[in-house]
Scaffold this motif. Sequence first.
Motif, PDB file in Angstrom:
ATOM      1  N   MET A 102      44.077  14.171  13.831  1.00 40.73           N
ATOM      2  CA  MET A 102      43.147  13.113  14.165  1.00 40.73           C
ATOM      3  C   MET A 102      43.326  11.907  13.239  1.00 40.73           C
ATOM      4  SD  MET A 102      39.737  15.066  12.727  1.00 40.73           S
ATOM      5  CE  MET A 102      38.586  13.816  13.306  1.00 40.73           C
ATOM      6  N   PHE A 103      43.024  10.727  13.803  1.00 36.56           N
ATOM      7  CA  PHE A 103      42.986   9.506  13.002  1.00 36.56           C
ATOM      8  C   PHE A 103      41.687   9.469  12.197  1.00 36.56           C
ATOM      9  CE2 PHE A 103      45.742   8.014  16.531  1.00 36.56           C
ATOM     10  CZ  PHE A 103      46.799   7.513  15.790  1.00 36.56           C
ATOM     11  N   VAL A 104      41.793   9.062  10.940  1.00 40.02           N
ATOM     12  CA  VAL A 104      40.606   8.878  10.102  1.00 40.02           C
ATOM     13  C   VAL A 104      40.802   7.630   9.255  1.00 40.02           C
ATOM     14  CG1 VAL A 104      40.011  11.330   9.989  1.00 40.02           C
ATOM     15  CG2 VAL A 104      41.532  10.337   8.255  1.00 40.02           C
ATOM     16  N   LYS A 105      39.697   7.013   8.868  1.00 40.27           N
ATOM     17  CA  LYS A 105      39.723   5.854   7.976  1.00 40.27           C
ATOM     18  C   LYS A 105      39.044   6.224   6.670  1.00 40.27           C
ATOM     19  CE  LYS A 105      38.095   1.086   7.465  1.00 40.27           C
ATOM     20  NZ  LYS A 105      37.298  -0.004   8.060  1.00 40.27           N
ATOM     21  N   ALA A 106      39.750   5.969   5.570  1.00 33.66           N
ATOM     22  CA  ALA A 106      39.194   6.245   4.248  1.00 33.66           C
ATOM     23  C   ALA A 106      39.736   5.209   3.272  1.00 33.66           C
ATOM     24  CB  ALA A 106      39.570   7.658   3.785  1.00 33.66           C
ATOM     25  N   ASN A 107      38.860   4.664   2.443  1.00 33.56           N
ATOM     26  CA  ASN A 107      39.246   3.646   1.459  1.00 33.56           C
ATOM     27  C   ASN A 107      39.972   2.473   2.108  1.00 33.56           C
ATOM     28  OD1 ASN A 107      38.225   5.255  -0.679  1.00 33.56           O
ATOM     29  ND2 ASN A 107      40.141   6.429  -0.724  1.00 33.56           N
ATOM     30  N   ASP A 108      39.468   2.067   3.288  1.00 31.38           N
ATOM     31  CA  ASP A 108      39.991   0.909   4.022  1.00 31.38           C
ATOM     32  C   ASP A 108      41.406   1.138   4.553  1.00 31.38           C
ATOM     33  OD1 ASP A 108      39.313  -1.598   5.054  1.00 31.38           O
ATOM     34  OD2 ASP A 108      40.497  -2.641   3.531  1.00 31.38           O
ATOM     35  N   LEU A 109      41.835   2.392   4.636  1.00 28.25           N
ATOM     36  CA  LEU A 109      43.144   2.736   5.178  1.00 28.25           C
ATOM     37  C   LEU A 109      42.984   3.761   6.290  1.00 28.25           C
ATOM     38  CD1 LEU A 109      45.219   3.166   1.875  1.00 28.25           C
ATOM     39  CD2 LEU A 109      45.181   1.176   3.389  1.00 28.25           C
ATOM     40  N   VAL A 110      43.841   3.677   7.309  1.00 29.23           N
ATOM     41  CA  VAL A 110      43.832   4.638   8.407  1.00 29.23           C
ATOM     42  C   VAL A 110      44.987   5.610   8.224  1.00 29.23           C
ATOM     43  CG1 VAL A 110      44.116   4.944  10.895  1.00 29.23           C
ATOM     44  CG2 VAL A 110      42.734   3.050  10.018  1.00 29.23           C
ATOM     45  N   GLY A 111      44.689   6.895   8.341  1.00 25.38           N
ATOM     46  CA  GLY A 111      45.709   7.931   8.236  1.00 25.38           C
ATOM     47  C   GLY A 111      45.521   8.985   9.299  1.00 25.38           C
ATOM     48  N   ILE A 179      39.541  -1.408  11.687  1.00 30.23           N
ATOM     49  CA  ILE A 179      40.560  -0.441  11.267  1.00 30.23           C
ATOM     50  C   ILE A 179      41.838  -1.113  10.761  1.00 30.23           C
ATOM     51  CG2 ILE A 179      39.664   1.351  12.795  1.00 30.23           C
ATOM     52  CD1 ILE A 179      41.883   0.649  14.779  1.00 30.23           C
ATOM     53  N   GLY A 180      41.834  -2.418  10.603  1.00 33.42           N
ATOM     54  CA  GLY A 180      43.006  -3.091  10.072  1.00 33.42           C
ATOM     55  C   GLY A 180      44.078  -3.358  11.100  1.00 33.42           C
ATOM     56  N   GLU A 181      43.658  -3.583  12.338  1.00 28.49           N
ATOM     57  CA  GLU A 181      44.619  -3.889  13.392  1.00 28.49           C
ATOM     58  C   GLU A 181      45.254  -5.253  13.176  1.00 28.49           C
ATOM     59  OE1 GLU A 181      40.760  -5.692  14.718  1.00 28.49           O
ATOM     60  OE2 GLU A 181      41.380  -3.824  13.743  1.00 28.49           O
ATOM     61  N   ARG A 182      46.455  -5.442  13.714  1.00 30.32           N
ATOM     62  CA  ARG A 182      47.120  -6.737  13.623  1.00 30.32           C
ATOM     63  C   ARG A 182      46.490  -7.663  14.659  1.00 30.32           C
ATOM     64  NH1 ARG A 182      51.979  -7.944  11.244  1.00 30.32           N
ATOM     65  NH2 ARG A 182      52.432  -5.718  11.007  1.00 30.32           N
ATOM     66  N   GLY A 215      47.714   1.212   7.982  1.00 24.57           N
ATOM     67  CA  GLY A 215      47.693   2.381   8.846  1.00 24.57           C
ATOM     68  C   GLY A 215      49.107   2.816   9.192  1.00 24.57           C
ATOM     69  N   PRO A 216      49.241   3.839  10.045  1.00 22.86           N
ATOM     70  CA  PRO A 216      50.569   4.307  10.452  1.00 22.86           C
ATOM     71  C   PRO A 216      51.377   3.180  11.090  1.00 22.86           C
ATOM     72  CG  PRO A 216      48.864   5.851  11.147  1.00 22.86           C
ATOM     73  CD  PRO A 216      48.157   4.628  10.655  1.00 22.86           C
ATOM     74  N   ASP A 217      52.659   3.145  10.779  1.00 25.96           N
ATOM     75  CA  ASP A 217      53.529   2.100  11.302  1.00 25.96           C
ATOM     76  C   ASP A 217      54.182   2.600  12.586  1.00 25.96           C
ATOM     77  OD1 ASP A 217      55.159  -0.037  11.735  1.00 25.96           O
ATOM     78  OD2 ASP A 217      56.496   0.324  10.039  1.00 25.96           O
ATOM     79  N   PHE A 218      53.684   2.129  13.724  1.00 22.02           N
ATOM     80  CA  PHE A 218      54.316   2.466  15.005  1.00 22.02           C
ATOM     81  C   PHE A 218      54.213   1.281  15.944  1.00 22.02           C
ATOM     82  CE2 PHE A 218      49.894   3.774  15.532  1.00 22.02           C
ATOM     83  CZ  PHE A 218      49.577   3.339  16.803  1.00 22.02           C
ATOM     84  N   LYS A 219      55.134   1.255  16.882  1.00 19.42           N
ATOM     85  CA  LYS A 219      55.200   0.169  17.863  1.00 19.42           C
ATOM     86  C   LYS A 219      55.031   0.777  19.246  1.00 19.42           C
ATOM     87  CE  LYS A 219      58.324  -2.240  14.729  1.00 19.42           C
ATOM     88  NZ  LYS A 219      58.118  -1.228  13.667  1.00 19.42           N
ATOM     89  N   SER A 220      55.048  -0.071  20.285  1.00 15.04           N
ATOM     90  CA  SER A 220      54.719   0.424  21.623  1.00 15.04           C
ATOM     91  C   SER A 220      55.720  -0.045  22.658  1.00 15.04           C
ATOM     92  CB  SER A 220      53.321  -0.046  22.021  1.00 15.04           C
ATOM     93  OG  SER A 220      53.022   0.350  23.345  1.00 15.04           O
ATOM     94  N   LEU A 221      56.042   0.868  23.564  1.00 16.63           N
ATOM     95  CA  LEU A 221      56.807   0.565  24.773  1.00 16.63           C
ATOM     96  C   LEU A 221      55.951   0.982  25.959  1.00 16.63           C
ATOM     97  CD1 LEU A 221      59.584  -0.232  26.089  1.00 16.63           C
ATOM     98  CD2 LEU A 221      60.144   2.202  26.004  1.00 16.63           C
ATOM     99  N   SER A 222      55.689   0.067  26.882  1.00 22.56           N
ATOM    100  CA  SER A 222      54.831   0.355  28.037  1.00 22.56           C
ATOM    101  C   SER A 222      55.618   0.178  29.325  1.00 22.56           C
ATOM    102  CB  SER A 222      53.618  -0.582  28.065  1.00 22.56           C
ATOM    103  OG  SER A 222      52.920  -0.544  26.846  1.00 22.56           O
TER     104      SER A 222
END
Length: 227
Positions: A102-111, A179-182, A215-222
């Motif tokens: 699961m995604f969680v946010k702690a100390n202003d970071l998502v992991g 959550i620190g989204e771009r 947060g985790p570094d991932f990109k998207s292909l749709s």
Amino acid sequence: MLAVGMTAYAQETDVKYVDTSNDGGVKLAQGADEDDNWTMHLAVGVDIPVSTGGLDFAPFRSWDINLTIVQYDWTPKNSNTTLSAGLGLNWRNYTLSGHDKMFVKANDLVGVVDRDGSVSELSSRVHTSGLSMPLLIKQRFGKNFAISLGALLNWNYYARLSNYYEVGDHEMDDQTKKIGERPITVDILGIVHVAKGFGVYCKYSPMSVFKKDKGPDFKSLSVGFYF
């Protein structure tokens, strides 16, 4: 180079009138000229996160929906090429595969962490919403076939983590915002128009969903259907 090639092709075909009735979408209004239109379009597909750094996602539980509320389509006279610009809304979610992380946010970071042993039926995802501006160039190759290429500019004004799970007999729905989204992203978009009002699209997002070190570094292909 693409624009020059398409323009050259259009000039060689020497088209006197371009039929835009097969362009799809909902026609909102007629412009000053016959091939000068205001339209609305819908794209629905699945998100396939890439460059995930080992994270596993479930594509068929991750969705990409884009509603172009208004789009201006301009076709120069004697041309098979149409230039378009629009404004719309985009919704995306990225769901982790399985039911053990699961995604969680702690100390202003998502992991991403393993679920607690007391949790069952876990579904964890990142959701984003934004305003989008498509900028496209379309080239027609016959009456029922065309290709559009361009970019999608996005302002991601809202994002959250969503964790749905059960603890005993209780259903839980945890939502985490900020959550620190771009906030600003650019996508590369391609559409193949194969029939009246119908096409398939592919969209690649070279920019990560989260800001650097947020947060985790991932990109998207749709990929999906375009109407």
